[in-house]
Design a protein around this motif. Structure first.
Motif, short mmCIF file in Angstrom:
data_model
loop_
_atom_site.label_atom_id
_atom_site.label_comp_id
_atom_site.label_asym_id
_atom_site.label_seq_id
_atom_site.Cartn_x
_atom_site.Cartn_y
_atom_site.Cartn_z
N HIS A 155 -4.57 -2.24 4.03
CA HIS A 155 -4.52 -0.77 4.11
C HIS A 155 -4.68 -0.14 2.72
CE1 HIS A 155 -2.72 3.18 5.16
NE2 HIS A 155 -1.97 3.00 4.09
N TRP A 156 -3.99 -0.69 1.74
CA TRP A 156 -4.03 -0.13 0.39
C TRP A 156 -5.36 -0.39 -0.32
CZ3 TRP A 156 1.08 -3.04 -0.44
CH2 TRP A 156 2.16 -2.28 0.01
N ASP B 217 -2.61 1.50 9.63
CA ASP B 217 -1.23 2.01 9.73
C ASP B 217 -0.74 2.01 11.18
OD1 ASP B 217 -0.08 2.40 7.27
OD2 ASP B 217 -0.71 4.48 7.07
N ILE C 288 0.14 -1.56 11.95
CA ILE C 288 1.36 -1.93 11.22
C ILE C 288 2.59 -1.44 11.98
CG2 ILE C 288 2.69 -1.48 9.11
CD1 ILE C 288 -0.13 -1.41 7.67
N ARG D 83 5.44 -4.02 13.10
CA ARG D 83 6.83 -3.87 12.61
C ARG D 83 7.80 -3.69 13.77
NH1 ARG D 83 5.90 -0.06 7.26
NH2 ARG D 83 5.35 -1.77 5.85
N HIS E 64 -8.41 2.77 7.29
CA HIS E 64 -7.15 2.97 6.57
C HIS E 64 -6.08 3.49 7.54
CE1 HIS E 64 -4.68 4.00 3.04
NE2 HIS E 64 -4.45 5.17 3.61
N LYS F 64 -0.60 -4.18 5.36
CA LYS F 64 -0.34 -3.16 4.34
C LYS F 64 -1.21 -3.43 3.11
CE LYS F 64 2.00 0.57 4.24
NZ LYS F 64 1.45 1.72 4.97
N GLN F 65 -1.36 -4.70 2.73
CA GLN F 65 -2.25 -5.06 1.62
C GLN F 65 -3.68 -4.60 1.93
OE1 GLN F 65 -1.43 -6.36 -1.31
NE2 GLN F 65 -3.50 -6.66 -2.07
#
Length: 162
Positions: A44-45, A60, A63, A67, A56, A41-42
């Motif tokens: 990705h942002w 996701d 991720i 998860r 990008h 996520k870090q």
């Protein structure tokens, strides 16, 4: 609030000693999977540069896989009668995933760093799979499935480095 590490289930799935060993192996991998999701996520942002949008969006997708895998592992630990530990302090103290840098990171470096982190988690999963072989086939099978998905994502990341 009181916390316990083991329940008083009346019907144990595995014998006590085996349960302890299996859940310790699973907990190691839970910690790594949670950390990998946070790292992704870090990334990705903060990814920047050419082809930003595709990496990008790809991050996701990965991720989601990570998860889902961490949730499966945590629920397996609890199924075996032990409390899963996904607290930030535990992840920080126990994760074997290399730290991701702060700030913006160029696409090529992002791909390389994320691929390295995914590989670290795959290596941990594969080690766990070997250790679980004689202990718990259900947990072993679950980690095989998670590793298989991550290996596919690793392939797709590495294909972009060529």
């Amino acid at each position: 609030m009181s916390t316990t590490t083991a329940t008083q289930f009346k019907r144990d799935i595995l014998q006590d000693e085996t349960t302890s060993e299996v859940t310790a192996i699973l907990q190691e991998n839970l910690t790594n999977l949670i950390d990998l999701a946070l790292l992704m996520k870090q990334a990705h942002w903060n990814v920047v540069g050419p082809n930003f949008r595709s990496i990008h969006l790809q991050l996701d997708e990965i991720i989601e896989t990570v998860r889902a895998g961490s949730d499966e592992v945590a629920e397996r630990i609890v199924t075996l009668g032990v409390s899963a530990d996904g607290r930030v302090s535990t992840v920080d103290a126990d994760s074997k995933v290399e730290t991701y840098p702060a700030g913006f990171v160029k696409v090529s470096e992002t791909i390389s760093r994320v691929a390295d982190a995914v590989k670290q988690v795959i290596d941990s999963l594969r080690s766990a799979i070997e250790r679980l072989g004689d202990l718990d086939a259900i947990s072993e099978d679950m980690l095989i499935a998670i590793s298989g998905e991550l290996e596919k994502h690793l392939w797709m990341l590495q294909a972009q480095e060529a």
